[in-house]
Design an enzyme around this catalytic site. Structure first.
Site, PDB file in Angstrom:
ATOM      1  NE  ARG A   1      -4.408  -1.548   1.694  1.00 45.12           N
ATOM      2  CZ  ARG A   1      -5.258  -2.104   2.729  1.00 45.12           C
ATOM      3  NH1 ARG A   1      -4.891  -1.878   3.999  1.00 45.12           N
ATOM      4  NH2 ARG A   1      -6.228  -2.564   2.321  1.00 45.12           N
TER       5      ARG A   1
ATOM      6  CE  LYS B   1     -15.906 -12.792  12.080  1.00 43.93           C
ATOM      7  NZ  LYS B   1     -15.979 -11.320  12.732  1.00 43.93           N
TER       8      LYS B   1
ATOM      9  N   GLY C   1      -6.040  -6.358   0.399  1.00 42.91           N
ATOM     10  CA  GLY C   1      -5.702  -6.748   1.761  1.00 42.91           C
ATOM     11  C   GLY C   1      -5.038  -8.127   1.889  1.00 42.91           C
TER      12      GLY C   1
ATOM     13  N   GLY D   1     -11.848  -4.870   2.027  1.00 42.34           N
ATOM     14  CA  GLY D   1     -13.202  -4.706   2.444  1.00 42.34           C
ATOM     15  C   GLY D   1     -14.014  -3.979   1.147  1.00 42.34           C
TER      16      GLY D   1
END
Ligand code: 3PG
Length: 396
Positions: A39, A200, A352, A376
Site C-alpha cells: 500500500r 470469516k 488486503g 473490504g
C-alpha cells in the site's frame, strides 16, 4: 452507470498549494516492522504527481484500529520511514493529527515537499465522521485529494466530511481501481467467476448474496468454507465454524440448487492439530478428524477450482484459500493465484490479504489485470453498494 470522479487535473494549478492527500497506508505490521509495503508503494505515483506539480503534500492515513486515542502500537512512524526511503527524500512526520505538531509540519512544507500526519484514528472524530474534526483537518490544506481506495467504504471524517469542506478530487489510484471494478459490476464478460476465501463467513455473506444471479460461478475456500461444509451436513472437526451463519449458508446452497449460481465448495482439505503442525494431511471433506482443523483446501479442490477458472472471461478473487503464512498450508492459495493469473480475460485480485498473499508467494503482480489495494472496499464495490468516499467525490 459507472463512476465519474473528478481527477487531479480538475484542481487546476497546484504550485505552492497545500494538498491534503488521504492515502491508505494501513499496512500489516509484525513486531513493529512493515510485513507488506504494497500500500505504501501504491501511494507513490499520486504523491510524485502532486510534488512534480509543485504542491505541498500533507499525507494522512489510518493504521489498524486504535480506539480514538494515541496508541504507540499503531503509530505511522514506521510508514514515514518507508515512505521516505521509497521517495528518496525526507518525510517529516507530525506527532499528532490536527494539533500543534500537525500545523507546524504543514507550515514547514516547501513547494514539492511531503509530510505525514499521525494515525487519523488517534482522534475519536475520525471514525465518527465528525464535522469539527474534519474542519481542523481541512484547515491544514487548500485542496483535498482522496487516493485511499481501501477506505472509500468508510464514512469517516478523512474520507467523507473533509471532502465537503475543500475543493476535492480523486487520486490516480482511486480512479484506476474504480475504472477496473466498474467493469465487474457492469456487464462483465462471461463466464464471470468469483473466488472467495478468508476466515470469516459472516464478512462475506453479503457479497455472496449480492453475487447470486450476477456471477456465473462461485468458488469458496478459506476458513469461511467450513460453515458452508457444515451447512452441507459435514462434521468439520475443530475447523473455524460460525454456528450462527449455518442457516444463511444453507440459503445460499438452496439458491445455488435453484440455478442462481454454480457454487463449488472444497471436496478435500489439508488438516492438522494446529497451524504450527508441519505434518498436514489431506482428507476428503467427509473425513475431517474430530480433533483436527482444516487450514487449506486440498489438491483435488485446487484442481477443481482451476478448471472452473480456466475458461472464465472475468475473474474476481478475494481471500486466501488457507493459512498461507504457514508453509504447509499455502499450496491452495498458490494454486488459485496461479489459476487466476492464467485466465485470459479480466482478472482482479481484491486487496488486503489476497494481495499480500500474491506478493508473499512471489507471483508477479502484472500477471493479473489488476491487484486492488482495497479488501473490504473492493468487496463492497462488487456488491454494487454506494461507497461514501466515492459518492462524496462525485458531489460538486
Ligand atoms: C483495509 O485494510 O481494508 C482498509 O485499510 C480499511 O481498514 P478498516 O477495515 O480498519 O476500516
Amino acid at each position: 452507470v459507472g463512476h465519474e470522479l473528478p481527477g487531479i487535473d480538475s484542481l487546476g494549478d497546484l504550485r505552492g498549494r497545500r494538498v491534503l492527500l488521504r492515502a491508505d497506508l494501513n499496512v500489516p505490521l509484525a513486531d513493529g516492522r512493515i510485513a507488506d509495503d504494497g500500500r505504501v508503494r501504491a501511494s507513490l505515483p499520486t504523491i510524485a504527481r502532486l510534488t512534480s506539480a509543485g504542491a505541498r503534500v500533507l499525507v494522512c492515513s489510518h493504521l489498524g484500529r486504535p480506539k480514538g486515542s494515541p496508541d504507540p502500537r499503531y503509530s505511522l512512524a514506521p510508514v514515514a520511514v518507508r515512505l521516505a526511503e521509497l521517495l528518496d527524500r525526507s518525510v517529516p512526520m507530525a506527532t499528532d493529527v490536527v494539533g500543534e505538531s500537525a500545523s507546524s509540519v504543514a507550515a514547514g512544507l516547501p513547494a514539492g515537499g511531503v509530510g505525514l500526519l499521525e494515525n487519523l484514528r488517534f482522534e475519536p472524530g475520525e471514525t465518527a465522521d465528525d464535522e469539527e474534526f474534519a474542519r481542523r483537518l481541512a484547515m491544514l490544506a487548500d485542496v483535498y485529494v482522496d487516493d485511499a481506495f481501501g477506505a472509500v467504504h468508510r464514512a469517516h471524517a478523512s474520507v467523507s466530511a473533509v471532502a465537503r469542506l475543500l475543493p476535492h478530487a480523486a487520486g490516480d489510484l482511486v480512479r484506476r481501481e474504480v475504472a477496473v471494478l466498474d467493469r465487474l459490476v457492469e456487464q462483465p464478460d462471461r463466464p464471470y467467476a468469483v473466488v472467495l476465501g478468508g476466515a470469516k463467513v459472516s464478512d462475506k455473506l453479503p457479497v455472496v448474496a449480492a453475487l447470486l444471479g450476477r456471477a456465473d460461478r462461485l468458488l469458496i475456500g478459506g476458513g469461511m468454507c467450513f460453515t458452508f461444509l457444515a451447512a452441507q451436513g459435514f462434521a468439520v472437526g475443530r475447523s473455524l465454524l460460525e454456528e450462527d451463519q449455518v442457516a444463511a449458508c444453507r440459503d445460499v446452497l438452496a439458491a445455488a440448487d435453484a440455478g442462481q449460481v454454480r457454487l463449488r465448495l472444497p471436496v478435500d482439505v489439508a488438516v492438522a492439530a494446529t497451524t504450527d503442525d508441519d505434518r498436514a494431511s489431506v482428507v476428503p471433506v467427509d473425513r475431517i478428524p474430530a480433533d483436527q482443523a482444516g487450514f487449506d483446501i486440498g489438491p483435488q479442490t485446487a484442481a477443481l477450482f482451476a478448471q472452473e477458472l480456466a475458461d472464465a472471461r472475468t475473474v474476481f478473487w478475494n481471500g486466501p484459500m488457507g493459512v498461507f503464512e504457514h508453509e504447509p498450508f499455502q499450496a491452495g492459495t498458490r494454486a488459485v493465484a496461479e489459476a487466476v493469473a492464467r485466465t485470459r480475460g479480466l482478472s482482479v485480485v481484491g486487496g488486503g490479504d489476497s494481495a499480500a498473499a500474491v506478493r508473499a508467494l512471489g507471483i508477479p503482480e502484472n500477471s493479473f489485470t489488476h491487484v486492488s489495494t482495497g479488501g473490504g472496499a473492493s468487496l463492497e464495490f462488487i456488491e454494487g453498494r454506494t461507497l461514501p468516499g466515492l459518492a462524496v467525490l462525485e458531489e460538486r
